[in-house]
Design an enzyme around this catalytic site. Sequence first.
Site, PDB file in Angstrom:
ATOM      1  N   THR A   5       0.861  -1.189   0.000  1.00  0.00           N
ATOM      2  CA  THR A   5       0.000   0.000   0.000  1.00  0.00           C
ATOM      3  C   THR A   5       0.897   1.238   0.000  1.00  0.00           C
ATOM      4  O   THR A   5       1.896   1.283   0.719  1.00  0.00           O
ATOM      5  CB  THR A   5      -0.956   0.009   1.221  1.00  0.00           C
ATOM      6  OG1 THR A   5      -1.747  -1.177   1.174  1.00  0.00           O
ATOM      7  CG2 THR A   5      -1.882   1.212   1.196  1.00  0.00           C
ATOM      8  N   PHE A  11       1.156   5.218   0.714  1.00  0.00           N
ATOM      9  CA  PHE A  11       0.519   6.247   1.533  1.00  0.00           C
ATOM     10  C   PHE A  11       1.112   7.610   1.154  1.00  0.00           C
ATOM     11  O   PHE A  11       2.292   7.696   0.787  1.00  0.00           O
ATOM     12  CB  PHE A  11       0.803   6.019   3.021  1.00  0.00           C
ATOM     13  CG  PHE A  11       0.209   4.750   3.578  1.00  0.00           C
ATOM     14  CD1 PHE A  11       0.798   3.518   3.339  1.00  0.00           C
ATOM     15  CD2 PHE A  11      -0.941   4.790   4.345  1.00  0.00           C
ATOM     16  CE1 PHE A  11       0.244   2.348   3.852  1.00  0.00           C
ATOM     17  CE2 PHE A  11      -1.498   3.627   4.867  1.00  0.00           C
ATOM     18  CZ  PHE A  11      -0.903   2.404   4.616  1.00  0.00           C
TER      19      PHE A  11
END
Length: 409
Positions: free
Chosen positions: A277, A279
């Site tokens: 992921t 960010f």
Amino acid sequence: MMLLRAVGSSIGGLCGLERWDLGGGGRSLNAVCALSWKWDAARNGGEKAFLKLVGDESSMVPISAAELDRVAMNGDPLEPGKWSRELNSLPKPLSAIDLVSSSQGSNVRVAYQGGPGAFSEAAALKAYPLCETVPCEQFEVAFKAVELWVVEKAVLPIENSLGGSIHRNYDLLLCHRLHIVGEVQLAVNHCLMALPGVRKEEIKRVLSHPNALAQCEFTLAELGVIRQNVDDTAGAAQTIASNNLRDAGAIASARAAEIYGLNIIGENMQDFANNVTRFLILAREPIIPGTDRPYKTSVVFTLDEGPGVLFKALAVFSLRDISLSKIESRPQRQRPLRVVDGLNNGTAKYFDYLFYVDFEASMAEPRAQNALSHLQELATFLRVLGSYPRDISECYPEDKFSNQSQNSS
Ligand SMILES: O=C(O)C(=O)C[C@]1(C(=O)O)C=C[C@@H](O)C=C1
């Protein structure tokens, strides 16, 4: 021009924000006068108060409630000689040691969405290992916490290698005026966890954040369990622990299992092992981009209709040898449909889009500046969301990811 900001905040949230313009040179005496004037309001609200002297926005000094007490006990702020002791508590010049600890996030409060043990908290700590993490219920609260000076930064997910873009945060970037000052890529290992003694076969339902459930879609389908959405992965673990749910499991981090006293009964639950992921790190002020390391710049723009307009808009980058790393389009919410004159059949209605583009150059480079002034000629709206260092750190400590990509090439 010297500014003074006082921010009162309670444990649960923000209570107030004040900002005074003190005029040039008034840093010491005026600042302390304003502080003791503000003290009553902060104390009466039972709040923890901070005072921030702002020369340039980076030299913030928080003052604790105890220090506020001490200033107030000293009586009339204008009494001669009263303030010499207070002057000693004014900001000291930065040392090299301060610079090292500030790059690690010491004294930095970083908002993230979710509770302790959420993957977003791990991302905040990867970006600022010494920071104080501040959990927020929703993404929007994290944006507001930065805007209202409750925290200095927010770390929010923007895309995942399995699930794709996190559209809510693309939309929020445009609703707020924060700047992207960095990015963090985090390897996400989803664990299945349950109360001690509960076996995998006993689990009828699995709770987690919808993005986490989506990343484990096939694995959970094989288990034949009901999927239940909750606000964040750590919250799922907490719900099971605090409600003693023996028929439920949570998909969350190993750290969440530790915090909430659950047993890990399955690791790497995501459908593909290399789950990453990305960010964004958001702040009130942009950073000054450099050319000392690889940079990325994020922009958002809209275009008029016409043949090849998107092609021409993207060509401004390729003409200058600038690589694009991401393109995302989002419908324009307030004006979703655009009416266009058709050739023979009257009018047609098309969706109207915002285009988000990340390109691999720093705004300090003339080629990036030229590309954007070229884009401005074509765009009906253009905003630079940030120019910031790319995360080139190892995502997997054991470099699993790059070994695999080498093997597959
Ligand atoms: O719930 C969490 O733990 C989060 O940090 C949220 C979130 C997300 O929104 O994508 C972050 C990383 C993972 O991709 C899964 C969930």
